[in-house]
Design a protein around this motif. Structure first.
Motif, short mmCIF file in Angstrom:
data_model
loop_
_atom_site.label_atom_id
_atom_site.label_comp_id
_atom_site.label_asym_id
_atom_site.label_seq_id
_atom_site.Cartn_x
_atom_site.Cartn_y
_atom_site.Cartn_z
N ARG A 88 27.24 72.07 19.04
CA ARG A 88 28.52 71.39 18.81
C ARG A 88 29.31 71.19 20.09
O ARG A 88 30.41 70.66 20.06
CB ARG A 88 29.36 72.22 17.84
CG ARG A 88 28.75 72.27 16.45
CD ARG A 88 29.59 73.06 15.51
NE ARG A 88 30.95 72.51 15.50
CZ ARG A 88 31.97 73.05 14.86
NH1 ARG A 88 31.79 74.16 14.17
NH2 ARG A 88 33.16 72.51 14.89
N ARG A 89 28.78 71.60 21.20
CA ARG A 89 29.48 71.51 22.47
C ARG A 89 29.75 70.04 22.81
O ARG A 89 28.90 69.18 22.62
CB ARG A 89 28.60 72.14 23.53
CG ARG A 89 29.37 72.68 24.67
CD ARG A 89 28.56 73.65 25.44
NE ARG A 89 29.26 73.88 26.70
CZ ARG A 89 28.79 74.59 27.67
NH1 ARG A 89 27.63 75.17 27.56
NH2 ARG A 89 29.48 74.75 28.76
N SER A 90 30.91 69.76 23.32
CA SER A 90 31.28 68.38 23.62
C SER A 90 30.50 67.84 24.82
O SER A 90 30.06 68.60 25.69
CB SER A 90 32.78 68.28 23.90
OG SER A 90 33.08 68.85 25.16
N ILE A 91 30.38 66.52 24.86
CA ILE A 91 29.71 65.88 25.98
C ILE A 91 30.45 66.17 27.27
O ILE A 91 29.84 66.39 28.32
CB ILE A 91 29.56 64.36 25.72
CG1 ILE A 91 28.52 64.16 24.61
CG2 ILE A 91 29.16 63.61 26.98
CD1 ILE A 91 28.29 62.74 24.18
N SER A 92 31.78 66.22 27.22
CA SER A 92 32.58 66.54 28.42
C SER A 92 32.24 67.94 28.94
O SER A 92 32.05 68.12 30.15
CB SER A 92 34.07 66.46 28.10
OG SER A 92 34.42 65.16 27.75
N ASP A 93 32.19 68.93 28.05
CA ASP A 93 31.84 70.29 28.46
C ASP A 93 30.44 70.36 29.04
O ASP A 93 30.20 71.04 30.05
CB ASP A 93 31.95 71.27 27.28
CG ASP A 93 33.38 71.60 26.91
OD1 ASP A 93 34.29 71.31 27.71
OD2 ASP A 93 33.57 72.17 25.81
N LEU A 94 29.51 69.66 28.40
CA LEU A 94 28.13 69.66 28.90
C LEU A 94 28.07 69.03 30.29
O LEU A 94 27.39 69.54 31.18
CB LEU A 94 27.21 68.90 27.93
CG LEU A 94 26.99 69.55 26.57
CD1 LEU A 94 26.34 68.57 25.60
CD2 LEU A 94 26.15 70.81 26.70
N ALA A 95 28.80 67.93 30.48
CA ALA A 95 28.81 67.25 31.78
C ALA A 95 29.35 68.16 32.88
O ALA A 95 28.79 68.22 33.98
CB ALA A 95 29.63 65.96 31.69
N ILE A 96 30.43 68.88 32.57
CA ILE A 96 31.01 69.80 33.56
C ILE A 96 30.00 70.90 33.91
O ILE A 96 29.77 71.20 35.08
CB ILE A 96 32.33 70.40 33.03
CG1 ILE A 96 33.41 69.32 32.99
CG2 ILE A 96 32.77 71.58 33.89
CD1 ILE A 96 34.65 69.71 32.22
N GLU A 97 29.41 71.50 32.89
CA GLU A 97 28.45 72.59 33.10
C GLU A 97 27.23 72.12 33.90
O GLU A 97 26.71 72.84 34.74
CB GLU A 97 28.00 73.16 31.76
CG GLU A 97 26.94 74.23 31.87
CD GLU A 97 27.49 75.62 31.69
OE1 GLU A 97 26.74 76.56 31.98
OE2 GLU A 97 28.64 75.78 31.26
N LEU A 98 26.78 70.89 33.63
CA LEU A 98 25.59 70.36 34.30
C LEU A 98 25.90 69.70 35.65
O LEU A 98 24.99 69.41 36.42
CB LEU A 98 24.88 69.35 33.39
CG LEU A 98 24.31 69.93 32.09
CD1 LEU A 98 23.88 68.81 31.15
CD2 LEU A 98 23.13 70.85 32.39
N GLY A 99 27.19 69.43 35.91
CA GLY A 99 27.57 68.80 37.16
C GLY A 99 27.20 67.33 37.23
O GLY A 99 26.87 66.82 38.31
N VAL A 100 27.24 66.65 36.08
CA VAL A 100 26.92 65.22 36.03
C VAL A 100 28.01 64.51 35.21
O VAL A 100 28.88 65.15 34.62
CB VAL A 100 25.53 64.96 35.40
CG1 VAL A 100 24.43 65.59 36.26
CG2 VAL A 100 25.45 65.48 33.98
N SER A 101 27.94 63.20 35.15
CA SER A 101 28.93 62.43 34.40
C SER A 101 28.67 62.51 32.90
O SER A 101 27.56 62.83 32.46
CB SER A 101 28.91 60.97 34.84
OG SER A 101 27.72 60.35 34.38
N ARG A 102 29.70 62.19 32.12
CA ARG A 102 29.55 62.15 30.66
C ARG A 102 28.54 61.08 30.27
O ARG A 102 27.76 61.28 29.34
CB ARG A 102 30.90 61.87 29.99
CG ARG A 102 31.87 63.03 30.11
CD ARG A 102 33.13 62.74 29.38
NE ARG A 102 33.58 61.37 29.68
CZ ARG A 102 34.81 61.01 29.95
NH1 ARG A 102 35.77 61.89 29.92
NH2 ARG A 102 35.11 59.77 30.23
#
Length: 171
Positions: free
Chosen positions: A43-57
């Motif tokens: 359920r993690r948001s795309i924004s959170d995933l992008a921050i964690e992965l260091g890439v864009s949404r």
């Protein structure tokens, strides 16, 4: 990098159009990290995933779409603690099958609603079955019915007392 073979199914049929046999898809480190994060919290948001992965949404969104359309990711679900599900008695049954009867035994076992998973394996046992029941007497009855299946020569069963960690989705 990980190479995966993908067989066409109803879930990924559009991605597999006009292709015979399994597709091969290479997952890079970003795909693998994304899958790991989604396994822990789908359920993690795309924004959170992008921050964690260091890439864009946009990168996360396109990776997720590619993984979904290819059949690598087939869906998202809720993971329940196994010992809170309606069947409080759970166990693992190790089964030895005689000769060439494995396919027939697996088909028969697949008809048991109490069986959650069937695994084929190597070594002493041919099959490992995870099963559940509402009570010990009911569990015993399931074991008796399984042991009567033609082709099963020997079995051993262990009760599961607790599941401190599981990342498997319960559907």
């Amino acid at each position: 990098m990980t190479k995966l073979s993908i067989r066409p199914t109803k879930l990924n049929s559009q991605a597999c159009q006009n292709v015979e046999g399994p597709l091969t898809m290479t997952l890079d480190q970003l795909d693998e990290k994304l899958i790991t994060l989604l396994r822990h919290d789908g359920r993690r948001s795309i924004s959170d995933l992008a921050i964690e992965l260091g890439v864009s949404r946009a990168t996360v969104r396109s990776r997720m779409e590619r993984l979904e359309s290819s059949g690598i990711i087939t869906g998202y679900t809720v993971i329940l603690r196994a010992d809170t599900v309606e069947a409080p008695v759970r166990g693992i049954m190790l089964i030895e099958v005689e000769g060439q009867a494995t396919d027939r035994v697996v088909r028969t076992l697949s008809g048991f609603p109490e069986i959650m998973e069937i695994h084929s394996t190597n070594g002493r046992w041919d099959l490992i079955v995870e099963l559940s029941a509402a009570s010990l007497p009911e569990f015993d009855g399931v074991l008796r019915r399984i042991r009567l299946i033609p082709g099963i020569t020997t079995s051993e069963t262990n009760l599961l007392l607790n599941t401190p960690r599981s990342t498997r989705a319960r559907l």
